[in-house]
Design a protein around this motif. Structure first.
Motif, PDB file in Angstrom:
ATOM      1  N   TRP A 166     -22.244  -8.964  42.153  1.00  0.00           N
ATOM      2  CA  TRP A 166     -20.704  -8.898  41.753  1.00  0.00           C
ATOM      3  C   TRP A 166     -19.789  -9.819  42.125  1.00  0.00           C
ATOM      4  CZ3 TRP A 166     -20.353  -5.462  38.330  1.00  0.00           C
ATOM      5  CH2 TRP A 166     -20.916  -4.024  38.398  1.00  0.00           C
TER       6      TRP A 166
ATOM      7  N   THR B 194     -15.546  -6.410  39.595  1.00  0.00           N
ATOM      8  CA  THR B 194     -16.379  -5.277  39.485  1.00  0.00           C
ATOM      9  C   THR B 194     -15.645  -4.189  38.221  1.00  0.00           C
ATOM     10  OG1 THR B 194     -17.053  -3.268  40.977  1.00  0.00           O
ATOM     11  CG2 THR B 194     -14.731  -3.850  41.094  1.00  0.00           C
TER      12      THR B 194
ATOM     13  N   LYS C 144     -16.279   0.141  42.724  1.00  0.00           N
ATOM     14  CA  LYS C 144     -16.900  -0.855  43.703  1.00  0.00           C
ATOM     15  C   LYS C 144     -18.058  -0.403  44.354  1.00  0.00           C
ATOM     16  CE  LYS C 144     -15.544  -3.395  47.680  1.00  0.00           C
ATOM     17  NZ  LYS C 144     -14.629  -3.728  48.638  1.00  0.00           N
TER      18      LYS C 144
ATOM     19  N   HIS D  74     -25.244  -2.327  37.137  1.00  0.00           N
ATOM     20  CA  HIS D  74     -24.252  -2.286  35.992  1.00  0.00           C
ATOM     21  C   HIS D  74     -24.293  -1.201  35.106  1.00  0.00           C
ATOM     22  CE1 HIS D  74     -21.382  -4.272  33.536  1.00  0.00           C
ATOM     23  NE2 HIS D  74     -22.052  -4.704  32.603  1.00  0.00           N
TER      24      HIS D  74
END
Length: 806
Positions: free
Chosen positions: A29, A45, A53, A60
Motif C-alpha cells: 500500500w 488504499t 486501511k 487487494h
C-alpha cells in the motif's frame, strides 16, 4: 507550497536509481521514500465508499480485516440519489477519515459504464449513462480532495467485465469509446480535477490500457488537460517501459525492485530517454506535495458520518411500485409480518477491494421492532445461499397467514456479486422465488424490499403491492429503509440504470462473460436505455424511474441555446424531491439514423413543500448536439431541429419543446450498417461489426495448441492435461470448498488467481518468487513436469541463498 521549479530541482538532485524507485511501491500500500532528499513514502488504499486501511496482512481482495470506517452506500446506491451536493458531502467525510489515518490517496470513485447487468463490479459503478457517472463522480472527487487527500478515478478505461479482466481485449468502435465509455471520465476530469487516475487491467482494442498512448497521453492529458498521476490497478502492469512511455508513473504494489531495474536498464541502454522518466517522477513528486498530511489533522467524527450514511441511504432508496398507496405504512396498517433473511442480516455493500469494516451496521428488523408498527414476528423464510429449507418456508407461510401486511426482504447474497467474478444469470435465488410465489398465493398484501448491487429479473413484480429498492445502502441502510417504509422520509431516488424484463433482452446477453480473448462491443453506442428505447424493447423499469409519496406537475418548458427552464409543482400533500431529467432527441433519430432516440443531457434534483412551485434551470451537457466523428477524431455538431424533453424517466416524458441548432452539416455513419440504423444491435453480423470498426476482428478464443508464456493467464491451463489441469482444478475446486464452508468472499476472490497473468505471480509475491522460478513453473504447465520441477527447486535454492546473503 512547492513550485514547479522546486519540484524540478528536487528531481534533478535524484540519481537514476532513486528516480526509478519512485515508480513502484515499497510494499502493498505504500510508495518508496527517498530518505537522502527527504521524500516521504505515501499510502494509497481502497475506499470508493469507505476507507479500507488494513492494519495487518495486506491484500487487494477484501479477504483480510481493515480498520473500522464508515461504510457509506456504494456508487450503485449513491447514483440513484442524482444529488451531486450529497455526494460532495460524502466525499468530504471519506477524505476526512482518510486524512485522519494519514492516507494520501483514496482509490475511488469507480465510474465505468454499466454495459451489462451481470458485470460483477457493477455495485462499484454509478450508471449506464456517462453524464450521471461523470457528474456524480466529479462531486465525490471534489469532496475527497477538499480534505487534502487525492481521489483516484478508476478504472480507465472500458473495464466492462470481471471475467478474464487482466487479459481481456475490449473491442469497441471509436464512436462508442468516446461517446459512452470515455465521456464520464472526461466529465470527472473537467469538473472534479482528480489528482490521480487508475488505469484498468484490460486491453482496449489490442493494447493494454496502462500502455495505451492514445488513452493515457492523447486523450487524458493532451485533450482533457489532466495534470495528475496515473497509477496501475494492483498487479495491472504488463510492460513497465511501455507503461512509462504512455504516461503511467506509479506501479502498485511492490515488485521487490524487479521493474525498477527494468526502468534503469531501459534508460541506460537508450531504449527510452531519461526525460520520459523525469516527467513521471515530477508527477509523483507533485502528488506527494499535494497530499502532504497536516500535522494537526482532526480525528474523524464517526457519529456524524454515520448519520450522513443514513441520510445518503434515505436519498438513494427507489420506490419502484406502490399500488393503491399501500406505502407508507402506519400503526393502523395492522399486523406486520417481517419475512426474509436480509431483514436481519442485511447486504449493504459489495465485496472485494471495496469491502469496508463498518463502524456499526443497522438492520431493518431492529428498526422495525423499534417503530410504532405492530410487528407480530420475523422469519428468515429462506437459506442465505439458495439452499432448500422446507422448515424455513413453512414457518414463514404460517407467520404470513396471521398478518395484515407482509414485508418481504429479498436480494442478491454475498456469493452472487463480487469483484473478480461476473454473475452467471440475472435471477434471484430459486428459494426466494418459491417463497414469494407461495406468499402471493395467500392473498396477503406484500411489500418487497430488494437488496443488491445490480438489476435482477422480477417475474412477480405485477403481483406484489409495492417494491422498494434499497440497492446496497451502506451501514445506515436498515434505519433508512424503515424511515421510508413508514413515511418519515419520502423516497426520492431514481434508477440510474434500466431494469430489463429478462436478461435475454440485453443486447450483449448472448456473449457477455462467455468469451476468452476478446469482448466485442457489438452494440456500440446502444447501451442501456439508448438501446431499449431505440429498439422498442419493453423493460421492467426504465432508466430514471422512481416513485414518490407525492406527485409533481411539470409546466412551462422554455428552451434556450444553452439551457432549459422547467416549472415544477408539488401537487400532493407531503413534501418531496423530484429529479427532473432533460433529454434531447436528435432530428429523425427514430428513423434510419445511427443515433439514439433520446439521450440524457441534464438533470437537477428539486425539493418542494406541498403546493410549492419552483422553476428549475438546467444547462445542457457538453456535446448535447454532437456526435463523435471517428474519421476526423473530433466531436462534431450536427445541425437540425432537435426536441428538448422534460421527463421523470426516459419513458415518462412530461413536456416537449423544439430548438433549432446550427451545425457542421450531417454525418452519415450508417452506410451498410442496417442494424445500427434500426437499433437492433442484438442482430449485428460479423461483417457489420468489422465495417464499423474499420478492421478485421481479432481471434476471440485462446490458441490452445501453443505453449503458455508469462503473458498468458492461469485460466488458460484448463483442459491442457497433466500438471496444467491439476493446477486449474486445485484453484477451481478450492473456490467451491470455500463456498461450502460459508466463506463466499474468499470463494469468489480465490478465482482472482485464475485470471492472474503468470508474470504477476512473481511481481505480486513480495520477492518470494523470481523470474527463474516462474519460468520453471511454465515448463511444468507446458507438459514437462519433472524437468520444470527440478528447475524450480534449483531456482528456489539459488533465490533463497541470494536473499539470505543480502
Amino acid at each position: 507550497m512547492s513550485t514547479p521549479d522546486s519540484i524540478r530541482g528536487l528531481r534533478s538532485a535524484m540519481t537514476l536509481a532513486e528516480k526509478a524507485s519512485l515508480m513502484s511501491g515499497a510494499n502493498f500500500w505504500n510508495t518508496k521514500p527517498v530518505p537522502r532528499l527527504g521524500i516521504p513514502s505515501i499510502m494509497l488504499t481502497d475506499g470508493p465508499h469507505g476507507l479500507r486501511k488494513q492494519g495487518g496482512a495486506a491484500d487487494h481482495l477484501g479477504l483480510n480485516d481493515s480498520l473500522p470506517a464508515t461504510c457509506f452506500p456504494p456508487a450503485v446506491a449513491l447514483a440513484t440519489s442524482w444529488d451531486a451536493s450529497l455526494l460532495a458531502r460524502v466525499g468530504a467525510a471519506l477524505g476526512s477519515e482518510a486524512a485522519a489515518e494519514r492516507v494520501s490517496v483514496l482509490l475511488g470513485p469507480g465510474l465505468n459504464i454499466k454495459r451489462n447487468p451481470l458485470a460483477g463490479r457493477n455495485f462499484e459503478y454509478f450508471s449506464e449513462d456517462p453524464l450521471v457517472a461523470g457528474r456524480l463522480a466529479a462531486a465525490l472527487i471534489r469532496g475527497i480532495q477538499s480534505r487534502g487527500v487525492a481521489a483516484s478515478a478508476k478504472h480507465f478505461a472500458v473495464n466492462s467485465q470481471e471475467t478474464h479482466r487482466m487479459s481481456i481485449d475490449e473491442i469497441v468502435d471509436e464512436r462508442a469509446l468516446h461517446e459512452i465509455y470515455l465521456e464520464g471520465f472526461r466529465i470527472a476530469v473537467a469538473e472534479g480535477d482528480p489528482w490521480t487516475v487508475m488505469s484498468s487491467y484490460n486491453r482496449v482494442n489490442g493494447t493494454y490500457a496502462n500502455e495505451n498512448v492514445s488513452l493515457l497521453r492523447d486523450v487524458l492529458r493532451t485533450s482533457w488537460g489532466f495534470d495528475g498521476l496515473v497509477v496501475t490497478d494492483w498487479g495491472g502492469n504488463n510492460d513497465r517501459v511501455a507503461g512509462l512511455v504512455a504516461g503511467n508513473a506509479l506501479e502498485m504494489p511492490s515488485t521487490d525492485g524487479v521493474t525498477d531495474r527494468v526502468i534503469i536498464a531501459a534508460v541506460e541502454s537508450g531504449t527510452i530517454d531519461e526525460s520520459v522518466l523525469d516527467d513521471r517522477v515530477e508527477e509523483m513528486l507533485r502528488l506527494i506535495e499535494r497530499t502532504a498530511p497536516s500535522p494537526d489533522a482532526p480525528a474523524a467524527d464517526l457519529d456524524a458520518h454515520h448519520d450522513l450514511a443514513v441520510e445518503a441511504a434515505e436519498n438513494s432508496l427507489v420506490l419502484l411500485r406502490n399500488e393503491n398507496g399501500i406505502l407508507p405504512l402506519a400503526p393502523e396498517s395492522g399486523r406486520i409480518a417481517v419475512i426474509g433473511d436480509f431483514a436481519a442480516v442485511p447486504r449493504y455493500q459489495g465485496s472485494g477491494s471495496s469491502l469496508v469494516n463498518p463502524t456499526r451496521a443497522e438492520t431493518a428488523l431492529d428498526a422495525l421492532r423499534a417503530s410504532a408498527l405492530d410487528v407480530i414476528g420475523y422469519e428468515p423464510g429462506f437459506a442465505r445461499r439458495d439452499r432448500p429449507s422446507a422448515r424455513r418456508l413453512r414457518r414463514a407461510l404460517r407467520l404470513a397467514a396471521r398478518a395484515d401486511r407482509v414485508l418481504l426482504f429479498l436480494g442478491l447474497d454475498e456469493s452472487a456479486e463480487a469483484e473478480a467474478v461476473d454473475r452467471t444469470h440475472m435471477r434471484l435465488a430459486a428459494n426466494q422465488l418459491q417463497l414469494t410465489r407461495e406468499l402471493i398465493a395467500l392473498n396477503v398484501p406484500i411489500v418487497v424490499v430488494l437488496a443488491g448491487g445490480a438489476p435482477v429479473e422480477l417475474p412477480f413484480a405485477d403481483e406484489v403491492d409495492a417494491i422498494l429498492n434499497s440497492s446496497l445502502a451502506g451501514q445506515g441502510g436498515g434505519r433508512a429503509v424503515v424511515r421510508v417504509l413508514t413515511g418519515q422520509v419520502n423516497p426520492s431516488g431514481k434508477l440510474a440504470e434500466s431494469y430489463p424484463l429478462r436478461y435475454a433482452d440485453v443486447p450483449s446477453s448472448a456473449t457477455f462473460g462467455r468469451t476468452e480473448a476478446t469482448s466485442e462491443h457489438r452494440e456500440s453506442i446502444y447501451v442501456g436505455y439508448r438501446y431499449f428505447d431505440k429498439a422498442g424493447v419493453s423493460v421492467r423499469y426504465p432508466f430514471g424511474h422512481g416513485l414518490s409519496y407525492t406527485t409533481f406537475a411539470y409546466s412551462d418548458l422554455i428552451v434556450g441555446p444553452a439551457a432549459a427552464d422547467i416549472t415544477v409543482t408539488n401537487t400532493g400533500e407531503v413534501a418531496g424531491s423530484e429529479v427532473v431529467q432533460l433529454y434531447i432527441e436528435a432530428p429523425d433519430a427514430a428513423d434510419e439514423r445511427f443515433r439514439a432516440i433520446r439521450e440524457l443531457r441534464g438533470f437537477a434534483k428539486v425539493a418542494l413543500q406541498p403546493g410549492e412551485i419552483k422553476t428549475v434551470h438546467i444547462e445542457y451537457a457538453d456535446h448535447a448536439f454532437d456526435i463523435y466523428d471517428p474519421v476526423s477524431g473530433a466531436w462534431r455538431t450536427i445541425g437540425g431541429e432537435y426536441t428538448v424533453l422534460a421527463a421523470a424517466s426516459s419513458r415518462d416524458i412530461r413536456l416537449r419543446a423544439s430548438i433549432r441548432v446550427e451545425g457542421q452539416g450531417d454525418l452519415d455513419l450508417a452506410s451498410g450498417l442496417e442494424h445500427y440504423r434500426s437499433g437492433h444491435v442484438d442482430r449485428v453480423t460479423d461483417d457489420e461489426f468489422q465495417t464499423l470498426l474499420g478492421r478485421e476482428l481479432p481471434p476471440a478464443t485462446w490458441q490452445s495448441n501453443r505453449p503458455l508464456t508469462r503473458d498468458d493467464i492461469v485460466a488458460q491451463t484448463k483442459g491442457r492435461g497433466g500438471f496444467a489441469s491439476v493446477l486449474y482444478s486445485v484453484i477451481d475446486r478450492s473456490s467451491d470448498v470455500l463456498m461450502l464452508l460459508g466463506r463466499p468472499h474468499a470463494a469468489n476472490n480465490t478465482r482472482f488467481a485464475l485470471d492472474l497473468p503468470f508474470r504477476s505471480i512473481a511481481r505480486m509475491s513480495g520477492g518470494a518468487v523470481n523470474d527463474a522460478m516462474l519460468d520453471a513453473l511454465l515448463v511444468m504447465v507446458n507438459g514437462r513436469f519433472w524437468r520444470g520441477a527440478r528447475q524450480l527447486f534449483a531456482a528456489w535454492r539459488a533465490h533463497r541463498r541470494a536473499r539470505l546473503s543480502e
